[in-house]
Design an enzyme around this catalytic site. Structure first.
Site, mmCIF file in Angstrom:
data_model
loop_
_atom_site.group_PDB
_atom_site.id
_atom_site.type_symbol
_atom_site.label_atom_id
_atom_site.label_comp_id
_atom_site.label_asym_id
_atom_site.label_seq_id
_atom_site.Cartn_x
_atom_site.Cartn_y
_atom_site.Cartn_z
ATOM 1 N N CYS A 98 0.875 -1.173 0.000
ATOM 2 C CA CYS A 98 0.000 0.000 0.000
ATOM 3 C C CYS A 98 0.908 1.218 0.000
ATOM 4 O O CYS A 98 1.596 1.474 0.989
ATOM 5 C CB CYS A 98 -0.927 0.020 1.213
ATOM 6 S SG CYS A 98 -2.018 1.467 1.230
ATOM 7 N N GLU A 119 -3.774 1.228 -6.333
ATOM 8 C CA GLU A 119 -2.851 0.146 -6.672
ATOM 9 C C GLU A 119 -2.661 0.161 -8.185
ATOM 10 O O GLU A 119 -3.534 0.639 -8.919
ATOM 11 C CB GLU A 119 -3.374 -1.209 -6.181
ATOM 12 C CG GLU A 119 -2.358 -2.330 -6.241
ATOM 13 C CD GLU A 119 -1.063 -1.990 -5.534
ATOM 14 O OE1 GLU A 119 -0.106 -1.556 -6.246
ATOM 15 O OE2 GLU A 119 -0.990 -2.134 -4.301
#
Length: 221
Positions: free
Chosen positions: A2, A104
Site C-alpha cells: 500500500c 494500486e
C-alpha cells in the site's frame, strides 16, 4: 503493498464514524497521500481514543537514522510478530490509519494502470497500523506503518498484496489498550476477512505525489 491512498471525508464525518469526542487538530483532506507525509491515525492512550497525525514510514525507537522510515511504509502481517522492528509494536502500539480509498497499479502490456479501490458498503474505513516514537538529539518523531496481507480474490487480479482493512466491528479490538502477545495480534489479523471491494481506473496523473486534487480520482474509460 500500500503506497498511496485518499482521505476526502470532512472532519465531522470522521468524528462520528470513529466515535471521537475531541476535534482533530489541523485536519486536512488529501487526494494523494504518499509515504513520508503525515497521516491521520487513531490510538487509545488507556483513557480515550485520540486522533492525530503520524508520519508514514516507521522509524523504530532504536533506529540510528530516521531515513529507515522510507523503507518501512508497510509491514507483512504474516511475519510482523517475529521481526525486531515490529514485534514490540504488535504487542502494544497498534493504531488505526484512516482512509476512504487506496490506489494500486495493475501491470498491463501497455504499462502500469493505476486503480482507485474502495469498499462497496462503507465510505470511511481504517487500515490496521503500528506506530512508534523515535528520539535523537532533541528531535522527536511519531511514525507508523500499514500492515498488509496476501491479496483476496478481488485484489489478486490487480496485485498480490493488499493493506489490511479492518471490519468496523474489529476496529476497537485492534487498538484496545491492552498488551497482547505478538502471536495473538498476528492471529487476530490473519482471521480478518476484508469487506467487498470495488475498483475503477484513474489517470497516471496520480503517479506523482505532487499532484493532489480532484483529477487524481476522476474515472477514465
Amino acid at each position: 503493498m500500500c503506497g498511496r491512498y485518499t482521505l476526502l471525508a470532512d472532519e465531522l464525518e470522521i468524528l462520528n464514524e470513529f466515535d471521537l469526542e475531541n476535534p482533530i487538530e489541523e485536519y486536512h483532506q488529501s487526494y494523494n497521500i504518499a509515504p513520508g507525509q503525515n497521516v491521520l491515525a487513531i490510538i487509545h492512550n488507556g483513557k480515550e481514543k485520540r486522533a492525530g497525525y503520524l508520519r508514514w514510514g516507521l522509524v523504530p525507537s532504536w533506529a540510528n537514522d530516521e531515513k529507515i522510515g522510507y523503507k518501512m511504509i508497510n509491514a507483512r502481517s504474516e511475519t510482523a510478530h517475529e521481526k525486531p522492528s515490529f514485534k514490540r509494536l504488535m504487542a502494544q502500539k497498534r493504531c488505526l490509519i484512516i482512509a476512504d480509498s487506496f490506489y494500486e497499479w495493475l501491470t498491463t502490456k501497455e504499462g502500469k494502470q493505476p486503480k482507485r479501490i474502495q469498499l462497496q458498503d462503507r465510505s470511511l474505513f481504517a487500515f490496521a497500523g503500528l506506530w512508534d516514537k523515535w528520539e535523537d538529539e532533541g528531535k522527536t518523531l511519531f511514525t507508523c506503518t500499514i500492515l498488509t496481507k496476501d491479496a483476496n480474490p478481488f485484489m489478486q487480479k490487480i496485485h498480490h498484496r493488499m493493506p489490511i482493512i479492518l471490519p468496523k466491528e474489529k476496529e476497537e479490538k485492534w487498538i484496545e489498550p491492552v498488551k497482547l502477545h505478538p502471536n495473538e495480534a498476528s492471529e487476530f489479523l490473519q482471521s480478518i476477512e476484508v469487506d467487498d471491494l470495488q475498483a475503477y481506473d484513474v489517470a497516471s496523473y496520480v503517479n506523482s505525489a505532487k499532484n493532489n486534487d480532484e483529477q487524481c480520482i476522476m474515472p477514465i474509460t
